[in-house]
Write a protein that holds these residues in place. Structure first.
Motif, PDB file in Angstrom:
ATOM      1  N   SER A  83       0.846  -1.206   0.000  1.00 16.80           N
ATOM      2  CA  SER A  83       0.000   0.000   0.000  1.00 16.80           C
ATOM      3  C   SER A  83       0.879   1.253   0.000  1.00 16.80           C
ATOM      4  O   SER A  83       0.495   2.283  -0.560  1.00 16.80           O
ATOM      5  CB  SER A  83      -0.919   0.007   1.216  1.00 16.80           C
ATOM      6  N   ARG A 309      -0.315   3.736   8.633  1.00 19.70           N
ATOM      7  CA  ARG A 309      -0.503   2.292   8.459  1.00 19.70           C
ATOM      8  C   ARG A 309      -1.981   1.910   8.574  1.00 19.70           C
ATOM      9  O   ARG A 309      -2.647   2.228   9.553  1.00 19.70           O
ATOM     10  CB  ARG A 309       0.299   1.554   9.529  1.00 19.70           C
ATOM     11  N   LEU A 310      -2.455   1.253   7.547  1.00 14.10           N
ATOM     12  CA  LEU A 310      -3.810   0.715   7.547  1.00 14.10           C
ATOM     13  C   LEU A 310      -3.719  -0.639   6.862  1.00 14.10           C
ATOM     14  O   LEU A 310      -3.411  -0.695   5.665  1.00 14.10           O
ATOM     15  CB  LEU A 310      -4.715   1.665   6.754  1.00 14.10           C
ATOM     16  N   THR A 312      -4.531  -3.775   4.820  1.00 16.52           N
ATOM     17  CA  THR A 312      -5.512  -4.032   3.755  1.00 16.52           C
ATOM     18  C   THR A 312      -6.141  -5.399   3.958  1.00 16.52           C
ATOM     19  O   THR A 312      -5.435  -6.366   4.250  1.00 16.52           O
ATOM     20  CB  THR A 312      -4.804  -4.002   2.381  1.00 16.52           C
ATOM     21  N   ASP A 336      -4.442  -3.710  -5.008  1.00 15.59           N
ATOM     22  CA  ASP A 336      -3.637  -3.781  -3.789  1.00 15.59           C
ATOM     23  C   ASP A 336      -4.267  -4.830  -2.875  1.00 15.59           C
ATOM     24  O   ASP A 336      -5.422  -4.683  -2.476  1.00 15.59           O
ATOM     25  CB  ASP A 336      -3.635  -2.393  -3.117  1.00 15.59           C
ATOM     26  N   VAL A 337      -3.504  -5.863  -2.559  1.00 10.15           N
ATOM     27  CA  VAL A 337      -4.098  -6.987  -1.823  1.00 10.15           C
ATOM     28  C   VAL A 337      -3.680  -6.986  -0.354  1.00 10.15           C
ATOM     29  O   VAL A 337      -2.655  -6.404   0.008  1.00 10.15           O
ATOM     30  CB  VAL A 337      -3.669  -8.343  -2.456  1.00 10.15           C
TER      31      VAL A 337
HETATM   32 MG   LIG Z   1      -1.830  -2.874   2.383  1.00 10.89          MG
END
Ligand SMILES: [Mg+2]
Ligand SMILES: Nc1nc2c(ncn2[C@@H]2O[C@H](COP(=O)(O)OP(=O)(O)OP(=O)(O)O)[C@@H](O)[C@H]2O)c(=O)[nH]1
Length: 493
Positions: A83, A309-310, A312, A336-337
Motif C-alpha cells: 500500500s 498504516r492501515l 488491507t 492492492d491486496v
Molecule cells: Mg496494504
C-alpha cells in the motif's frame, strides 16, 4: 441467447421430448394453440436477442475501457509495503488526487497515534497489575515471546522487574487523563470502517508486544466513504468537515500535552524496554511527532501519509488517471491486496487479467516472524510465496517486478551488529547492506529461474518506500518497463 440453445438440435430430454429450441409442437395442437405458441416463441426470441445485444454492447464497452489501461497487481506478505508503494505511485503520478485524500489520511494517522497511546497504557497497566499479583522477582510477561527487534538482541536486564510503584501510579494517572482517547479510537475506527463487524479489534488488545492492527476491508472504498460522510455533513450542517472527526480532533488536541508527557516519561520508556517493546519499529508510529500530529491545525505531510498504516483486507482496486505531462490521461489500475496468510486465496482471480505484478519483499524480515504465525520467519515466508507466484501458470506471460523493500531498516539492523548469517545460514558474505542485497537479488532471481514455467524477464529494484525521493527513480523505471512490455504485448513495438 436463444441462438446458443438452438445450436444443440434434436436432443431428447429425460421424458423423451426434444430439449431443443424451439420445441416440437405438442401432440394434438389446435390451430389457435399453434398461433399462440408461435407468437410466444417470437416474443421470447425478441427478448433473447435484446439480451444478447446488451451483453455484446457491454463486452464492447469493457473492451474499449480496458484498451490502453495498464493493470498491475501488488503482491507480497503483510507489511511488506504494497500500500505504501501505491501511495508513492499516487504521489508521483496523481499528486492532486492524493492531496484530495488528505482528510482521510489524517484520520488514519490520528488512529495510528491513539492506537499506540492506548496500547502503551494497557500494556503497562496490565503488567503492573500482574506484577503486583504475583509479587515475583522472576516474572516476565513475554517469557516465550520470539525476539524480533534489534534492541531485543541486547540482553534483558535480569529477571528483576523495573515496574516501580512510581511507574504504577504514573501510568494510572495517564490512564485517567487520557481515557477520552478510548472514545477517539472508537470514533475514528467507526469512521474508517465500512462494516461494524470489521472494525479494529478492541483497543486494549495486546498482540505479542505490539498493538493490534488497524484494518479496513478492501474494495469498499474507505476513502470515498469518508469523503461521502464529509459531504453528508456539508449538506446537513453546512460544515466542510465531518462532525465526528472534528470532535475526535478536538479531544486529541486537548490530550496533546499528556500524550507528549507519557511518551517522554523516563519510567514509561523503562517499562517499555522491560517489556521488549520497540515502538519506533512498529508500523504507524507517530509518537515522536505527537505534538504536531495531535494539534488541531494538523495537516498531514507527504512523509506522514507514507508512514500511515492501515492493514488491507481483501483486494482493493485503485484507478489512477495520470496527471504527469508524459502520461496525462492514461489509466493505470492497481490491485492492492491484503498480504496476511488468510488473505492470499483472494489473489488468484486477479492473476489472469493483469499486465504486471509487483512483488514486495520486506528485507527487514530476516530477523522477524509473521504476526499471523509466530513460528515462521518473514523472509522464509517471502521466499516460499515468491516460489508459488513464479510457478503459477496463470502468470506465465505477465511482467515480473520484484522490490526488495525496507532497505533502511535492514541497513540500520546490520549496522547495529545484527548478523544476517545468524538467520540465513547459507549467507557467508560481509554483514553490510550492499552484500546482503546482492545475495537477496541472486536468491530471488534463482528461484524465479527455477520455478517459472517458461523463461521470463525479471526486474529487481531495492527500495525504501517511505522515501519518495529515492523511490521516484524506481517508479520511473517501473513505468518504462511496464509501458515497453505493454506495447510489445499489444504488438505496437
Ligand atoms: Mg496494504
Ligand atoms: N521504515 C520503512 N517503513 C516502511 C517501508 N515501506 C513501508 N513501510 C511502512 O510499513 C508499514 C506497512 O506498510 P504497508 O504498505 O501498509 O504494508 P502492506 O504490504 O500494504 O501490508 P498489508 O496491507 O497488511 O498487506 C507502513 O506503516 C509503512 O509506512 C520502508 O521501506 N521502510
Amino acid at each position: 441467447m436463444l441462438g446458443r440453445f438452438m445450436q444443440g438440435k434434436d436432443t431428447a430430454g429425460p421424458d423423451g421430448r426434444a430439449s431443443q429450441w424451439p420445441p416440437y409442437p405438442p401432440p394434438g395442437e389446435t390451430d389457435l394453440e399453434k398461433v399462440l405458441r408461435l407468437e410466444g416463441e417470437r416474443e421470447a426470441k425478441k427478448v433473447s436477442d435484446e439480451i444478447d445485444h446488451e451483453l455484446e454492447m457491454e463486452r464492447q464497452t469493457t473492451r474499449k475501457k480496458q484498451k490502453g489501461e495498464k493493470r498491475l497487481l501488488l503482491l507480497g506478505q503483510s507489511e511488506s509495503g504494497k500500500s505504501t508503494l501505491l501511495k508513492n505511485f499516487q504521489l508521483y503520478f496523481t499528486p492532486k488526487a492524493l492531496r484530495a485524500e488528505s482528510d482521510a489520511w489524517r484520520a488514519v494517522i490520528h488512529l495510528n497515534l491513539v492506537h499506540s497511546v492506548n496500547f502503551i497504557i494497557d500494556l503497562l497497566i496490565n503488567t503492573a497489575a500482574s506484577n503486583a499479583a504475583s509479587n515475583s522477582t522472576t516474572y516476565h510477561p513475554h517469557g516465550g515471546r520470539p525476539r524480533t527487534s534489534v534492541e531485543d538482541d541486547a540482553p534483558v536486564a535480569s529477571g528483576l522487574s523495573s515496574h516501580t510503584p512510581q511507574l504504577s501510579s504514573e501510568i494510572r494517572r495517564y490512564k485517567l487523563s487520557l481515557s477520552p482517547l478510548r472514545q477517539v479510537e472508537k470514533i475514528l475506527a467507526r469512521q474508517l470502517s465500512t462494516d461494524e463487524a470489521e472494525s479494529p479489534s478492541s483497543p486494549s488488545s495486546r498482540f505479542f508486544g505490539r498493538p493490534s492492527e488497524v484494518v479496513v476491508r478492501g474494495g469498499r472504498g474507505w476513502k470515498s466513504l469518508l469523503r461521502r460522510k464529509a459531504q453528508d455533513g456539508t449538506q446537513q450542517q453546512r460544515s466542510t468537515a465531518d462532525p465526528a472527526l472534528e470532535n475526535a480532533r478536538r479531544i486529541l488536541d486537548a490530550c496533546r500535552g499528556d500524550i507528549v508527557a507519557l511518551w517522554r516519561s523516563e519510567s514509561v520508556q523503562a517499562g517499555l524496554r522491560e517489556e521488549g517493546v520497540v515502538m519506533r519499529e512498529q508500523s504507524g508510529f507517530f509518537l515522536d511527532q505527537a505534538e504536531r500530529v495531535a494539534n488541531m491545525s494538523y495537516e498531514p505531510t507527504l512523509d506522514d501519509i507514507l508512514r500511515a498504516r492501515l492493514e488491507t483486507l481483501g483486494v482493493e482496486e485503485h484507478r489512477l488517471v495520470m496527471e504527469t505531462t508524459a502520461e496525462a490521461g492514461q489509466h493505470w489500475v492497481f490491485f492492492d491486496v491484503g498480504g496476511a496468510r488468510g488473505q492470499r486465496a483472494s489473489w488468484v482471480p486477479f492473476f489472469e487479467d493483469v499486465h504486471a505484478i509487483i512483488f514486495m519483499c520486506s528485507t527487514a524480515g530476516f530477523n522477524e516472524v509473521l504476526q499471523e504465525d509466530r513460528g515462521i520467519n518473514r523472509l522464509l515466508d517471502s521466499f516460499n510465496l515468491w516460489k508459488t507466484i513464479c510457478s503459477s501458470k496463470l502468470l506465465t506471460s505477465v511482467q515480473f517486478i520484484l522490490l526488495l523493500n525496507k532497505t533502511d531498516i535492514l541497513d540500520a539492523r546490520l549496522k547495529a551488529g545484527v548478523k544476517f548469517s545468524s538467520y540465513v545460514k547459507s549467507y557467508k558474505d560481509e554483514n553490510d547492506l550492499s552484500h546482503v542485497l546482492d545475495y537477496l537479488r541472486m536468491k530471488f532471481a534463482a528461484m524465479h529461474h527455477h520455478h517459472s514455467p517458461e523463461r521470463r524477464a525479471l526486474h529487481v529494484h531495492s527500495t525504501c518506500a517511505i522515501n519518495i525521493h529515492t523511490t521516484s527513480t524506481v517508479l520511473v523505471q517501473i513505468r518504462d518497463t511496464i509501458l515497453v512490455n505493454y506495447l510489445k504485448a499489444t504488438e505496437m513495438l
